[in-house]
Every structure is written in C-alpha cells, then in structure tokens.
Design a protein around this motif. Sequence first.
Motif, short mmCIF file in Angstrom:
data_model
loop_
_atom_site.label_atom_id
_atom_site.label_comp_id
_atom_site.label_asym_id
_atom_site.label_seq_id
_atom_site.Cartn_x
_atom_site.Cartn_y
_atom_site.Cartn_z
N ALA A 55 0.83 -1.21 0.00
CA ALA A 55 0.00 0.00 0.00
C ALA A 55 0.86 1.26 0.00
O ALA A 55 0.53 2.26 -0.66
CB ALA A 55 -0.93 -0.01 1.21
N LYS A 56 1.98 1.24 0.73
CA LYS A 56 2.85 2.42 0.77
C LYS A 56 3.48 2.67 -0.60
O LYS A 56 3.61 3.82 -1.03
CB LYS A 56 3.94 2.22 1.82
N MET A 57 3.85 1.61 -1.27
CA MET A 57 4.39 1.77 -2.62
C MET A 57 3.34 2.32 -3.57
O MET A 57 3.64 3.15 -4.44
CB MET A 57 4.92 0.44 -3.12
N GLY A 58 2.10 1.88 -3.41
CA GLY A 58 1.02 2.42 -4.23
C GLY A 58 0.82 3.90 -4.01
O GLY A 58 0.60 4.66 -4.95
N ALA A 59 0.91 4.33 -2.74
CA ALA A 59 0.79 5.76 -2.44
C ALA A 59 1.93 6.55 -3.07
O ALA A 59 1.73 7.65 -3.60
CB ALA A 59 0.75 5.97 -0.93
N ALA A 60 3.13 5.99 -3.04
CA ALA A 60 4.29 6.67 -3.64
C ALA A 60 4.13 6.78 -5.15
O ALA A 60 4.44 7.81 -5.76
CB ALA A 60 5.57 5.93 -3.28
N VAL A 61 3.64 5.71 -5.79
CA VAL A 61 3.42 5.75 -7.24
C VAL A 61 2.36 6.77 -7.60
O VAL A 61 2.48 7.53 -8.57
CB VAL A 61 3.04 4.34 -7.75
N LEU A 62 1.29 6.82 -6.80
CA LEU A 62 0.23 7.80 -7.05
C LEU A 62 0.74 9.22 -6.88
O LEU A 62 0.39 10.13 -7.65
CB LEU A 62 -0.94 7.53 -6.09
N GLU A 63 1.60 9.44 -5.90
CA GLU A 63 2.11 10.78 -5.64
C GLU A 63 3.12 11.21 -6.71
O GLU A 63 3.11 12.37 -7.15
CB GLU A 63 2.78 10.82 -4.26
N GLU A 64 3.97 10.30 -7.15
CA GLU A 64 5.02 10.66 -8.09
C GLU A 64 4.54 10.68 -9.54
O GLU A 64 4.89 11.59 -10.30
CB GLU A 64 6.20 9.68 -7.96
N LEU A 65 3.74 9.67 -9.93
CA LEU A 65 3.36 9.51 -11.33
C LEU A 65 1.89 9.81 -11.60
O LEU A 65 1.50 9.89 -12.76
CB LEU A 65 3.69 8.10 -11.81
N GLY A 66 1.10 9.92 -10.54
CA GLY A 66 -0.32 10.19 -10.74
C GLY A 66 -1.10 9.01 -11.29
O GLY A 66 -2.09 9.20 -12.01
N VAL A 67 -0.69 7.80 -10.98
CA VAL A 67 -1.36 6.59 -11.46
C VAL A 67 -2.12 5.96 -10.30
O VAL A 67 -1.56 5.77 -9.21
CB VAL A 67 -0.34 5.59 -12.03
N GLN A 68 -3.39 5.65 -10.53
CA GLN A 68 -4.19 5.01 -9.50
C GLN A 68 -3.70 3.58 -9.28
O GLN A 68 -3.44 2.84 -10.24
CB GLN A 68 -5.67 5.00 -9.90
N CYS A 69 -3.56 3.19 -8.01
CA CYS A 69 -3.04 1.87 -7.66
C CYS A 69 -4.05 1.12 -6.81
O CYS A 69 -4.81 1.72 -6.04
CB CYS A 69 -1.71 2.00 -6.89
N GLN A 70 -4.06 -0.19 -6.97
CA GLN A 70 -4.93 -1.07 -6.20
C GLN A 70 -4.10 -2.15 -5.54
O GLN A 70 -3.27 -2.78 -6.18
CB GLN A 70 -5.98 -1.71 -7.11
N THR A 71 -4.30 -2.34 -4.26
CA THR A 71 -3.55 -3.34 -3.50
C THR A 71 -4.47 -4.49 -3.13
O THR A 71 -5.68 -4.34 -3.02
CB THR A 71 -2.97 -2.71 -2.22
N GLY A 72 -3.84 -5.68 -2.92
CA GLY A 72 -4.61 -6.85 -2.53
C GLY A 72 -4.95 -7.73 -3.73
O GLY A 72 -5.34 -7.24 -4.78
N GLY A 73 -4.79 -9.04 -3.53
CA GLY A 73 -5.13 -9.99 -4.57
C GLY A 73 -4.06 -10.21 -5.62
O GLY A 73 -4.28 -10.96 -6.57
N ILE A 74 -2.91 -9.54 -5.47
CA ILE A 74 -1.86 -9.68 -6.48
C ILE A 74 -1.26 -11.08 -6.43
O ILE A 74 -1.08 -11.74 -7.45
CB ILE A 74 -0.78 -8.61 -6.27
N ARG A 75 -0.95 -11.55 -5.22
CA ARG A 75 -0.34 -12.88 -5.11
C ARG A 75 -1.31 -13.98 -5.49
O ARG A 75 -0.93 -14.99 -6.08
CB ARG A 75 0.14 -13.10 -3.67
N LEU A 76 -2.58 -13.78 -5.15
CA LEU A 76 -3.57 -14.81 -5.44
C LEU A 76 -3.80 -14.95 -6.94
O LEU A 76 -3.90 -16.06 -7.47
CB LEU A 76 -4.89 -14.48 -4.73
#
Length: 369
Positions: free
Chosen positions: A29-50
């Motif tokens: 989730a923290k990496m998603g927040a950093a990507v959203l802040e730096e690049l402006g891309v919406q990120c979704q966490t959870g379910g990636i490993r599954l």
Amino acid sequence: GVLHEELRLLLDTALPPKRKKVLLGVGDAKMGAAVLEELGVQCQTGGIRLHFPALVRGLTAQSAAKAQLGLGHSYSRAKVKFNVHRVDNMIIQSISLLDQLDKDINTFSMRVRSVGGTEGFGDGFGDGFGVGARLISHAGSLTNLAKYPASTVQILGAEKALALKTRGNTPKYGLIFHSTFIGRAAAKNKGRISRYLANKCTIASRIDCFSEVPTSVFGDKLREQVEERLAFYETGEPPRKNLDVMKEAVVEANEVVAEVKRRQEKKEKKRKKREKRRLEALAAAVEENSVLETEENEVGAKKKKKKKQQQPEESEAEPEENGVEEEEEEEEALPKKKRKIVVEPEQQEEEEEEKKKKKKKKKKAVAQD
C-alpha cells in the motif's frame, strides 16, 4: 514507500501516456501511495499474489509454486546459514530458537498469571531431549565437542561458577544437569551419574562426528548403559560390561550400515537408470532433429536443382529472343544497303563524265600543239 529511480523508469516506459484510466496493481500500500504521488497513477492493493498467474502472461500456477519454493529455500539458506558438510549450524540455531521460545512462553505465562491468576502454559521445552544440542551449541560445533574430554563435557556451561569458585569443591555439572538421568538419580548419586553420563556423551559425540554412515545403534546402546548404571545405584544390580555392549553394538551397526549401503546402491541404480533414460531420450530427440535437418537439406537441394534446371531454359529462351531482335535489326539495316546500292551508279556516271572531260581537254591541248 520510496519510489526507486529504476522503477520510475520502468513505469514511465511501460505505462501509456494517458494515465487517467490506468489502474496499477501493487502489492504494498505504501508503494502504491508513492506511485500515485510521483506519477499520478491510480493503484490497487490486494489480490496480487492470489491472481498473479492470471495477471502474468505465460506464468502457470505450478511454475509460480516452484518459484515460491525456490525463493523459500534461498531465504532459508541465507537466514539459517546451512552448512552442507555438517548439521552443526542447524542444531545450534534450532536449540537457540527453542531457548528463545521457552523464555518467551515463560515470560508470557508469568504475565498472564500476574494479571488473571491462571496457571502457566507448561514447563517449557527443557525436558532433557535438547542436552546434546545445547552441548554442541556451547562448544561451537560437533567437532569441537568431540575433542573435549569427559571432564570438560561434565562442567561445560558452568565456566562462571568454576571461575568464581575460590574455596570448596568445583561444580559437578553444567549443561548436562538438564538431562533426565541426573534428575532421576538420588542426591548422593547425582555427581557419579553426571560423570558417567559425560563419559557416554563424549563417546557418542566422537562416533557421530567421525563415522562415515551415521547410525543410532551406538546411541541406543550407550543409553541402555546409563539406564543400567542408574539401576545399579538404586538396586545394586550389576550392569553389563562395556566390552560386551560395544561388541553387540558393532555387530548391529555393521548390519545397519550394510542395509543403508544396500539402499544407497539401489537409489544409485535407480538414479543411473533415470539418467540413462534421459540420455536415451535426448539421443532420440537429437536423431529426430538430425533426420528433420537431412530432410530439409534434401528438400533444399531439390529446390536448388529445380532452380538450376529453370535457369538454362531461361537462358535458351533469351538467345531466341536475341535472334529475333537481330533479324529485326537486319531487316531495318537492309534499306540502308539498298540505298547504298542506288547511290553507287550515280557516282560512277559522274566519274565517267569527269574522265571524258579530262580526255577532251587532253585532245584539245594536243590539237593546239
């Protein structure tokens, strides 16, 4: 939560320029927040490993499980520091983990008891089964423990008490005191049984360290000897002689070693058979590839022959065309020859007239003379 420069470059090159409708899956989730802040891309966490095998093209669930297993082995080797030659490090770290768990459980039970007045969770792990592991851990390795004499093994772990002891008797036991044999012995026999137990521990450590095929035969026989010595202290029943016990142990150990070697030979034969089958399969595959290559080469040679046969036909056709062109050129050149033939008589007449004129002039000059 820090976006690395290489990850930023990867995302810049992989993501489309219009990123408003892009949804990026991120495991943290923290990496998603950093990507959203730096690049402006919406990120979704959870379910990636599954759903990772479904998200990555060409990756199956079986290959993902193999990759996870390999990563787990690599992590274990890095953390546990596995030694391929000896299992000393595994034993040392395992007993350290057990000690830490024992301390944590005791601390937690004391807190629960102080808060709720309940009973503890048990007596911990120190049940005597880990005495050998504690001795190996304290000595540093099984080889170091095998080099110690029995007197050192007896007081191993009681160095502080031995150093602080200025008067009176030296300590009778160290880590070996946790053994159940010493706990079962009477107070007057604790020193004697600890000395006897240290002797058997030294013999067992040397057998385990320097034997080619490890077996539990000698350990069982040495344990029986300690049991008999305890019975002798309590009832007076004489134990068996050490020589007789060791002869029995050697005979049984040879049988066990022979059985182990026989199993190893079977495994080796099976492994060689599997290897032979694999090599045969590879050879068959190579032969198939060679046959296919030869067929392709033959087909290519046939195509080349056909091309060569077609080329002479084309070359024969070309001279015919050239002959036709030459005939046309000759036909075009014929009128020119005719013109030459037409022009030649006129020139002859002019020459004849000039000759006649010259003759006349000569005649006039002769007449005047």
